[in-house]
Design a protein around this motif. Structure first.
Motif, PDB file in Angstrom:
ATOM      1  N   GLY A 144      67.347  37.880  79.961  1.00 12.74           N
ATOM      2  CA  GLY A 144      67.509  38.014  81.402  1.00 12.74           C
ATOM      3  C   GLY A 144      68.454  36.979  81.964  1.00 12.74           C
ATOM      4  N   GLU A 145      68.328  35.732  81.498  1.00 14.12           N
ATOM      5  CA  GLU A 145      69.216  34.674  81.971  1.00 14.12           C
ATOM      6  C   GLU A 145      70.661  34.942  81.560  1.00 14.12           C
ATOM      7  OE1 GLU A 145      68.479  31.911  83.956  1.00 14.12           O
ATOM      8  OE2 GLU A 145      66.704  33.157  84.234  1.00 14.12           O
ATOM      9  N   ASP A 146      70.853  35.459  80.349  1.00 12.26           N
ATOM     10  CA  ASP A 146      72.208  35.739  79.863  1.00 12.26           C
ATOM     11  C   ASP A 146      72.858  36.876  80.629  1.00 12.26           C
ATOM     12  OD1 ASP A 146      72.107  33.771  77.905  1.00 12.26           O
ATOM     13  OD2 ASP A 146      71.257  35.108  76.409  1.00 12.26           O
ATOM     14  N   GLY A 203      69.968  36.053  89.561  1.00 12.79           N
ATOM     15  CA  GLY A 203      71.077  35.181  89.902  1.00 12.79           C
ATOM     16  C   GLY A 203      71.848  35.726  91.084  1.00 12.79           C
ATOM     17  N   GLN A 204      72.878  35.005  91.470  1.00  7.96           N
ATOM     18  CA  GLN A 204      73.697  35.422  92.598  1.00  7.96           C
ATOM     19  C   GLN A 204      74.412  36.738  92.305  1.00  7.96           C
ATOM     20  OE1 GLN A 204      76.492  32.437  93.773  1.00  7.96           O
ATOM     21  NE2 GLN A 204      77.349  33.640  95.443  1.00  7.96           N
ATOM     22  N   TYR A 205      74.738  36.955  91.054  1.00  9.48           N
ATOM     23  CA  TYR A 205      75.515  38.118  90.643  1.00  9.48           C
ATOM     24  C   TYR A 205      74.646  39.327  90.304  1.00  9.48           C
ATOM     25  CZ  TYR A 205      78.495  40.925  87.496  1.00  9.48           C
ATOM     26  OH  TYR A 205      79.158  41.940  86.873  1.00  9.48           O
ATOM     27  N   ARG A 245      77.584  36.376  86.007  1.00 10.05           N
ATOM     28  CA  ARG A 245      78.900  36.985  86.104  1.00 10.05           C
ATOM     29  C   ARG A 245      79.675  36.644  84.836  1.00 10.05           C
ATOM     30  NH1 ARG A 245      82.448  38.473  90.356  1.00 10.05           N
ATOM     31  NH2 ARG A 245      80.849  38.022  91.892  1.00 10.05           N
ATOM     32  N   GLY A 246      80.578  37.522  84.416  1.00 12.76           N
ATOM     33  CA  GLY A 246      81.369  37.270  83.215  1.00 12.76           C
ATOM     34  C   GLY A 246      82.079  35.934  83.283  1.00 12.76           C
ATOM     35  N   ILE A 285      73.335  44.949  89.431  1.00 17.01           N
ATOM     36  CA  ILE A 285      74.424  44.135  89.955  1.00 17.01           C
ATOM     37  C   ILE A 285      74.388  44.185  91.474  1.00 17.01           C
ATOM     38  CG2 ILE A 285      76.925  43.841  90.033  1.00 17.01           C
ATOM     39  CD1 ILE A 285      76.949  45.188  87.230  1.00 17.01           C
ATOM     40  N   LYS A 286      74.343  43.031  92.076  1.00 15.70           N
ATOM     41  CA  LYS A 286      74.183  42.962  93.526  1.00 15.70           C
ATOM     42  C   LYS A 286      75.491  43.296  94.249  1.00 15.70           C
ATOM     43  CE  LYS A 286      70.527  39.518  93.151  1.00 15.70           C
ATOM     44  NZ  LYS A 286      70.095  38.143  93.448  1.00 15.70           N
ATOM     45  N   VAL A 287      75.355  43.862  95.417  1.00 19.56           N
ATOM     46  CA  VAL A 287      76.514  44.183  96.243  1.00 19.56           C
ATOM     47  C   VAL A 287      77.152  42.882  96.715  1.00 19.56           C
ATOM     48  CG1 VAL A 287      77.297  45.267  98.377  1.00 19.56           C
ATOM     49  CG2 VAL A 287      75.545  46.380  96.989  1.00 19.56           C
ATOM     50  N   GLY A 288      78.477  42.757  96.495  1.00 14.37           N
ATOM     51  CA  GLY A 288      79.196  41.552  96.888  1.00 14.37           C
ATOM     52  C   GLY A 288      80.331  41.872  97.835  1.00 14.37           C
ATOM     53  N   PRO A 289      81.103  40.864  98.218  1.00 10.36           N
ATOM     54  CA  PRO A 289      82.189  41.072  99.182  1.00 10.36           C
ATOM     55  C   PRO A 289      83.279  41.996  98.674  1.00 10.36           C
ATOM     56  CG  PRO A 289      82.266  38.850  98.245  1.00 10.36           C
ATOM     57  CD  PRO A 289      80.963  39.452  97.841  1.00 10.36           C
ATOM     58  N   GLU A 290      83.421  42.105  97.324  1.00 10.88           N
ATOM     59  CA  GLU A 290      84.449  42.974  96.776  1.00 10.88           C
ATOM     60  C   GLU A 290      84.163  44.444  97.039  1.00 10.88           C
ATOM     61  OE1 GLU A 290      83.807  41.166  92.899  1.00 10.88           O
ATOM     62  OE2 GLU A 290      85.956  40.940  92.705  1.00 10.88           O
TER      63      GLU A 290
END
Length: 375
Positions: free
Chosen positions: A346-348, A38-40, A352-353, A61-66
């Motif tokens: 995996g889907e669950d 997923g995106q997250y 993102r929370g 967990i993918k690196v994001g803008p935060e």
């Protein structure tokens, strides 16, 4: 021997111990196939190098803008913080955390191969269960929530697809991305949390201070969904006003009579007397939830008290007489487990929370969460 300015030195070269330990931890595991993406986050099956029979799931967990500001997302911090603090048989276990050279964070989680409770509830044609099974699942969920509250942690996203099923049939509460501590009674809390169909009325009325009663409402929604095998409080579209409407028509309209002080909440919208729906009576709960008997219906009714101060606490849920009435809870080995398999896990875990699967089951919850809520 290190050389500095052309001269030999007896000082050993500097070694980044953190990186070395991180690498050692990373090398303990062998990644298998990707279970979800997923995106997250991406989720992989994996096993220990030292023992291939020891299976785990790795959530990358993918690196994001935060990351530029904090180095890691708020949700990831929450998940790591609370899973490290909470060790209980009915809460997903966090084995380890490590990073990669690309700064992706990897959470090594308990291997839960039997899918989630949502898939099990939805599979009406192939999965059959009864009151004993419901009692067993609810006991495990209630113990997990009690343990969170005893440790001053609100989960704030309890719903069937955050309840994963272990190989032995145990239910495990997962996804702590929206969790927060409530040890400080004076700390303001966001009301814009909990997936909408499982969100209690005090949050729709923008309460800034609340307790474990918000989780208890969500537990009640799961209980009702297990019995009816459908969403208990669906509103489409799931706007706040529609959600208050479905709560009012299904359970009763919040008023000063049944919830003293409710009109002082800043989001409260007055309702004309002619439009007030009376609070559902006990006999109505019993008629609607015959499968769990009058005692089970009593427990459910008390989880849905409109006034959060009158709602049962997690401890009171476990002390309710329903657990000691017939039928007894099913044994783990007798519980249905075909809830969707590893792919479901995996889907669950990839989400993102607070994010729902794209199954038309509500919102991607609005998230105005600040770093201070991790106190």
């Amino acid at each position: 021997m290190a050389v500095s300015n052309g001269l030999p030195s007896s000082e050993p070269p500097l070694v980044n111990q953190a990186e070395q330990l991180d690498q050692q931890e990373r090398q303990k595991y062998v990644k298998g196939k990707k279970l979800g993406s997923g995106q997250y986050a991406d989720v992989f099956s994996a096993h220990l190098v030292s023992d291939p029979s020891k299976l785990v799931a790795i959530k990358k967990i993918k690196v994001g803008p935060e990351v530029a500001e904090w180095g890691i997302s708020h949700d990831s911090l929450r998940e790591i913080k609370f899973l490290q603090e909470l060790s209980h048989p009915n809460i997903i276990r966090l084995h380890s955390v490590f990073s990669t050279k690309s700064q992706n964070l990897n959470l090594v989680l308990e291997h839960l191969p039997q899918g989630d409770l949502l898939k099990l509830i939805q599979d009406v044609e192939n999965i059959h269960y009864g009151p004993s099974d419901i009692k067993a699942w609810m006991a495990m969920l209630s113990r997990a929530v009690w343990f969170c509250h005893e440790n001053f942690v609100l989960h704030r996203d309890i719903k069937p697809n955050n309840l994963l099923i272990a190989a032995n049939g145990e239910i495990k509460l997962a996804d702590f991305g929206l969790a927060r501590s409530f040890a400080d009674p004076y700390a303001h809390m966001t009301y814009n949390t909990i997936t909408k169909w499982y969100r209690p009325p005090e949050l729709y009325y923008q309460a800034s201070f609340y307790s474990g009663a918000v989780d208890v409402w969500s537990v009640g929604c799961v209980f009702a969904e297990l019995v009816q095998r459908k969403v208990f409080l669906p509103a489409m579209p799931d706007t706040d006003i529609n959600m208050i409407g479905i709560i009012s028509s299904t359970i009763g309209t919040p008023t000063e009579d049944n919830w003293p002080g409710v009109s002082k909440l800043r989001g409260y919208v007055p309702v004309e007397k002619k439009d007030v729906t009376p609070v559902k009576r006990k006999d109505q709960w019993e008629a609607e939830f015959r499968a769990v008997g009058p005692v089970g219906a009593d427990l459910l009714m008390k989880m849905f008290a409109l006034d959060p101060r009158k709602r049962l606490t997690a401890r009171q849920i476990l002390e309710h007489e329903w657990w000691t009435t017939d039928p007894k809870p099913s044994r783990l080995e007798d519980l249905p487990r075909k809830g969707g398999g590893l792919e479901t896990m995996g889907e669950d875990l990839k989400r993102r929370g607070g994010e729902l699967p794209s199954l038309g089951r509500g919102d991607k919850v609005a998230r105005k969460l600040d770093f201070s809520t991790m106190k």
